[in-house]
Design an enzyme around this catalytic site. Structure first.
Site, PDB file in Angstrom:
ATOM      1  N   CYS A 178     -17.981  -9.343 -13.939  1.00 58.09           N
ATOM      2  CA  CYS A 178     -19.025  -8.398 -13.519  1.00 58.09           C
ATOM      3  C   CYS A 178     -20.272  -8.519 -14.388  1.00 58.09           C
ATOM      4  CB  CYS A 178     -18.500  -6.961 -13.591  1.00 58.09           C
ATOM      5  SG  CYS A 178     -17.331  -6.535 -12.280  1.00 58.09           S
ATOM      6  N   CYS A 206     -23.992  -6.544 -14.338  1.00 55.15           N
ATOM      7  CA  CYS A 206     -24.279  -6.036 -12.995  1.00 55.15           C
ATOM      8  C   CYS A 206     -23.702  -4.629 -12.816  1.00 55.15           C
ATOM      9  CB  CYS A 206     -23.692  -6.970 -11.937  1.00 55.15           C
ATOM     10  SG  CYS A 206     -23.941  -6.395 -10.233  1.00 55.15           S
ATOM     11  N   ASP A 224       0.771  -1.243   0.000  1.00 54.97           N
ATOM     12  CA  ASP A 224       0.000   0.000   0.000  1.00 54.97           C
ATOM     13  C   ASP A 224       0.806   1.299   0.000  1.00 54.97           C
ATOM     14  OD1 ASP A 224      -2.375   1.448  -0.065  1.00 54.97           O
ATOM     15  OD2 ASP A 224      -2.537   1.553   2.095  1.00 54.97           O
ATOM     16  N   CYS A 243     -22.730  -1.868  -7.767  1.00 52.91           N
ATOM     17  CA  CYS A 243     -21.779  -0.971  -7.099  1.00 52.91           C
ATOM     18  C   CYS A 243     -21.932   0.458  -7.590  1.00 52.91           C
ATOM     19  CB  CYS A 243     -20.350  -1.458  -7.282  1.00 52.91           C
ATOM     20  SG  CYS A 243     -19.782  -1.577  -9.003  1.00 52.91           S
ATOM     21  N   CYS A 256     -15.556  10.749  -3.891  1.00 55.10           N
ATOM     22  CA  CYS A 256     -15.609   9.528  -3.076  1.00 55.10           C
ATOM     23  C   CYS A 256     -15.571   9.867  -1.579  1.00 55.10           C
ATOM     24  CB  CYS A 256     -14.429   8.627  -3.440  1.00 55.10           C
ATOM     25  SG  CYS A 256     -14.338   7.105  -2.471  1.00 55.10           S
ATOM     26  N   CYS A 293     -21.745  -5.892  -3.717  1.00 54.77           N
ATOM     27  CA  CYS A 293     -21.265  -6.785  -4.780  1.00 54.77           C
ATOM     28  C   CYS A 293     -21.786  -8.205  -4.569  1.00 54.77           C
ATOM     29  CB  CYS A 293     -19.745  -6.790  -4.803  1.00 54.77           C
ATOM     30  SG  CYS A 293     -19.050  -7.899  -6.058  1.00 54.77           S
TER      31      CYS A 293
END
Length: 351
Positions: free
Chosen positions: A187, A190, A133, A193, A213, A247
């Site tokens: 995915c 769909c 990260d 999200c 966000c 999800c």
């Protein structure tokens, strides 16, 4: 029959707490740099200028370390045992993103990566570097290239076995390892999200604008939060799980697979806004010791809690909010004024 080095790495990774492990050539995600540069050019990173500073190193593994030949992508599960959306609309409680309710993943994943790295050096005599990260590494496209899953329309990795709940780490190595082949996008049609996002942070599928966000605003942004975002935050005080939580692939994610280190701390599952609003710097550090939340500091957390209090309309929080009107921090004072106005309106409407 002797096991391959890849199988032995998988076994060791599992022993160290990783739920997923895969391999990719260092050049297996060639479009990553192009997409990153376009995302930065469009300003979608907001004030996260550190994304720009080392973009060339982030664009490809070789850009960071020219000697790298293979990438070992690893995932550690933090699958929740309860619905991440369960506290929606509860006026006196804050909502903390699932990933931050337990121990700091930086510490847990990095420790396991280093242990795996030491073992691999002893076994294979290679050179390597470990990342989780904080380094300029694009973990998600690399994890997709290594077969751990695919980047969903919410831009996070989705695993068939672990859903959206994987902390990712990577080991760059000089070993030539057999690649897994990239994960296939499952995915389909769909768009759950995309529809779930409270701030419309997805201008298109597979594209996130951080400037819209809630995770960006509550974690990365230090200043005042615009009304449009503040009103959409509800009682979210650290991050947002909505796009992940809805999800459909999460129905395959077993909470039993979660690393015990990430089991939620009781005081962070449904934290009291009144208690958090009363925190000073020392109290904040005590409550969030060993948590990734600690890095945002007391002022940012109190700002977020004031917005949650204003959105929740719980008049019992008025004294805690009023006490912050004279706070030493300008942003906290501004958020307290905002929350007082919202709570006063709610109180007047209820009387």
């Amino acid at each position: 029959m002797h096991k391959s080095i890849e199988d032995r790495i998988r076994d060791k990774a599992a022993e160290l707490g990783f739920a997923a492990c895969g391999f990719a050539r260092a050049d297996a995600a060639p479009r990553t740099g192009e997409r990153l540069r376009q995302w930065l050019a469009d300003g979608c990173h907001g004030s996260m200028i550190w994304m720009e500073g080392r973009a060339d190193q982030r664009a490809s593994p070789a850009g960071l370390w020219p000697e790298v030949r293979s990438v070992i992508a690893l995932g550690m599960s933090y699958a929740p045992a309860v619905d991440p959306l369960a506290l929606e609309g509860v006026g006196d409680r804050g909502r903390i993103s699932v990933y931050a309710q337990g121990a700091d993943y930086h510490d847990i994943v990095k420790k396991a990566l280093k242990a795996l790295g030491r073992w691999l050096v002893a076994e294979a005599g290679c050179e390597l570097k470990v990342f989780v990260d904080t380094a300029p590494v694009m973990e998600k496209p690399l994890a997709e290239a290594a077969g751990l899953g695919w980047q969903g329309k919410h831009t996070n990795l989705v695993s068939q076995a672990h859903g959206s709940w994987l902390f990712l780490g990577a080991i760059y190595t000089t070993l030539e390892l057999a690649g897994e082949g990239g994960g296939r996008d499952r995915c389909g049609s769909c768009d759950a999200c995309q529809r779930a996002c409270p701030t419309d942070a997805f201008p298109a599928p597979y594209r996130l604008d951080a400037r819209r966000c809630i995770s960006y605003w509550t974690i990365e942004h230090a200043g005042p939060i615009p009304d449009e975002i503040a009103l959409a935050m509800g009682n979210r005080i650290y991050g947002c799980d909505d796009c992940l939580a809805v999800c459909p692939w999460n129905k395959f994610a077993a909470a039993a697979a979660a690393n015990r280190a990430f089991w939620p701390r009781a005081e962070l599952v449904a934290p009291s806004l009144a208690e958090l609003l009363a925190l000073d710097d020392a109290g904040f550090r005590q409550v969030f010791a060993g948590s990734p939340i600690k890095r945002i500091g007391r002022n940012r957390m109190v700002r977020n809690c004031l917005i949650a209090a204003g959105n929740g309309g719980d008049a019992s929080l008025l004294p805690a909010v009023r006490a912050l009107l004279d706070d030493e921090d300008d942003v906290v004072r501004e958020a307290a004024v905002w929350a007082m106005a919202r709570l006063s309106m709610a109180s007047a409407a209820a009387s």
